[in-house]
Write an enzyme that holds these catalytic residues in place. Structure first.
Site, PDB file in Angstrom:
ATOM      1  N   GLY A  67       0.827  -1.193   0.000  1.00  0.00           N
ATOM      2  CA  GLY A  67       0.000   0.000   0.000  1.00  0.00           C
ATOM      3  C   GLY A  67       0.867   1.251   0.000  1.00  0.00           C
ATOM      4  N   GLY A 116       0.610  -5.082   0.841  1.00  0.00           N
ATOM      5  CA  GLY A 116      -0.660  -4.899   0.159  1.00  0.00           C
ATOM      6  C   GLY A 116      -0.744  -5.576  -1.190  1.00  0.00           C
ATOM      7  CD  GLU A 139       3.798  -5.488   5.743  1.00  0.00           C
ATOM      8  OE1 GLU A 139       3.068  -5.562   4.736  1.00  0.00           O
ATOM      9  OE2 GLU A 139       4.443  -6.469   6.181  1.00  0.00           O
ATOM     10  CG  ASP A 147      -1.660  -4.316   6.864  1.00  0.00           C
ATOM     11  OD1 ASP A 147      -0.704  -4.594   6.108  1.00  0.00           O
ATOM     12  OD2 ASP A 147      -2.308  -3.254   6.739  1.00  0.00           O
TER      13      ASP A 147
END
Length: 354
Positions: A67, A116, A139, A147
Site C-alpha cells: 500500500g 498490500g 512491515e 496486515d
C-alpha cells in the site's frame, strides 16, 4: 483498456483483466486504486460475459510493493488520520471480497510482491508465481505490521515459517513461496501470454493452470526449515530471541542464518515485532474477517503512535535507515500494552459481510 491512474481494466473474451500500472511507485496501491478495483470487481460479478478475473502487473520489476504507506503517513501526521483509516478500511474490505469472490480469480505475480500486493492477490482462489517472484511482508521495518490478512494467512503456513516471515520481514523467492503454499502454481513467465489467451478463450481455469504449471526448483531454505520451526516456536518474543542467540553461537549455515535474523529483528520496530508475534499467536482462532477486524484496530492505534511515522521517514523518505524507535529496545515492550491494541474495541469497528 479502460481505467484510471495506476490501474486499468479490460474484458478480453471471457477474462476480466486488472492491470496494476504505477511503475514509478512499483505499483504501490493508492486509495483511488482500491476503490476502482472494488467497483470493477463488483460490476463483473453481474457480468455474465466475464467468466474469471485475472490480476497482473504491467511491469516486470514489481507486481506490487504494498500500500501507499508514505501517503498514509503524510495524512496521519498532518491531522488527516481519518483519511488514512479510510484507506485501510476500504483496502481490508477489498481483501475480504477477493477471498469470497464468486468467480475464479487468479493473480499472475512476478517481481516484488510485498504487503498490500499480497492483500490483492493472496486471498484469491488461484495464485501463480513467476520466475523472479520476491515475496515479503516487511512491515516491521517501517513500524507497521504484516496486515492485509497476514494475521490469517501466515500462521497457517507449514510449521513456524509464518512467524519467521512476520517477525523478520524476510524476502523469499519463488521456490520457497510455492513450497509454503503462498502460491498455488508456478508457471514460467514466458508462458503467461499463452495462458491469458486461453483464459480469454474461456478455458476452465483450474485445468488450464494445472496444464501450464511446472515443478519449481528446490526451495532455497529447505535445509533451514527444521531450525526455523525450532526457533520460532518459542512462546514469547524473548524466547525466540534467546533461541536465535543460542543458534548464532554454533557454526555453519544455521549460525549465519540465526545471526542475520537477529540483526534484522533488532533493527525493526520493537513494537512492530511484538505485534507481529501476537498476530501469529491469535490468527488461528479467527477467520479472515475476524483477523482483518483485529488488524484495523491495531492500525488505527498505530496512527496515534510514533513508530509508523518514524519508520516511513527513515526508510522511505529520508532513507537514512536509522529510525529512532519508541521504545527503542525489545526489552522495554510491555506485552499487556500490545495485547490491548488487539483487544480494545473501536467506536467504529471494521464491519465485513458474513
Amino acid at each position: 483498456m479502460t481505467g484510471n491512474i495506476g490501474i486499468g481494466f479490460e474484458v478480453r473474451g471471457a477474462a476480466g483483466i486488472i492491470t496494476l500500472d504505477r511503475p514509478k511507485a512499483l505499483n504501490a496501491i493508492t486509495h483511488h486504486m482500491v476503490l476502482a478495483m472494488r467497483a470493477q470487481l463488483d460490476a463483473w460479478i453481474a457480468d455474465h460475459a466475464v467468466q474469471h478475473v485475472v490480476l497482473r502487473s504491467a511491469h516486470e520489476r514489481a507486481f506490487c510493493v504494498g500500500g501507499d504507506v508514505r501517503h498514509m503517513a503524510e495524512l496521519g501526521s498532518t491531522g488527516r488520520k481519518e483519511q488514512a483509516r479510510a484507506f485501510w478500511r476500504d483496502e481490508y474490505a477489498l481483501n475480504h471480497l477477493i477471498s469470497r469472490y464468486p468467480k475464479p480469480y487468479v493473480s499472475l505475480v512476478d517481481g516484488l510482491c510485498f504487503g498490500g500486493g499480497f492483500g490483492v492477490s493472496g486471498h484469491g482462489s488461484y495464485r501463480v508465481a513467476g520466475d523472479k517472484l520476491g515475496f515479503a511482508m516487511p512491515e516491521v521495518a517501517i513500524g507497521l505490521f504484516p496486515d492485509v490478512g497476514g494475521t490469517y494467512v501466515l500462521p497457517r503456513l507449514p510449521g513456524w515459517a509464518g512467524t519467521f516471515l512476520a517477525m523478520t520481514g524476510a524476502r523469499i523467492g519463488m521456490p520457497d513461496a510455492v513450497a509454503l503454499g503462498l502460491y498455488t502454481h508456478h508457471i514460467p513467465t514466458e508462458r503467461w501470454p499463452d495462458l491469458l489467451e486461453a483464459l480469454a478463450a474461456g478455458d476452465e481455469m483450474d485445468a488450464l493452470l494445472d496444464r501450464f504449471a511446472v515443478v519449481p526448483p528446490p526451495p532455497a531454505l529447505a535445509s533451514l526449515y527444521p531450525m526455523i520451526d525450532r526457533v520460532f516456536a518459542g512462546g514469547t518474543v524473548p524466547a525466540v530471541v534467546a533461541a536465535l542467540e543460542h543458534a548464532e553461537k554454533g557454526e555453519g549455515v544455521e549460525a549465519e542464518f540465526a545471526r542475520l535474523q537477529l540483526s534484522t529483528i533488532r533493527r525493526a520496530s520493537p513494537t512492530s515485532v511484538f505485534i507481529a508475534f501476537e498476530q501469529m499467536r491469535r490468527g488461528l482462532s479467527h477467520d479472515l474477517a475476524g483477523c482483518l477486524k483485529l488488524e484495523f484496530r491495531v492500525v488505527t492505534r498505530l496512527l496515534d503512535g510514533h513508530d509508523f511515522f518514524e519508520g516511513v521517514r527513515a526508510v522511505l523518505i529520508h532513507k537514512d535507515q536509522a529510525p529512532k524507535w519508541q521504545p527503542s529496545r525489545l526489552e522495554d515492550i510491555d506485552p499487556a500494552a500490545i495485547a490491548a491494541l488487539f483487544d480494545t474495541p473501536l467506536p467504529d469497528e471494521l464491519v465485513l459481510p458474513e
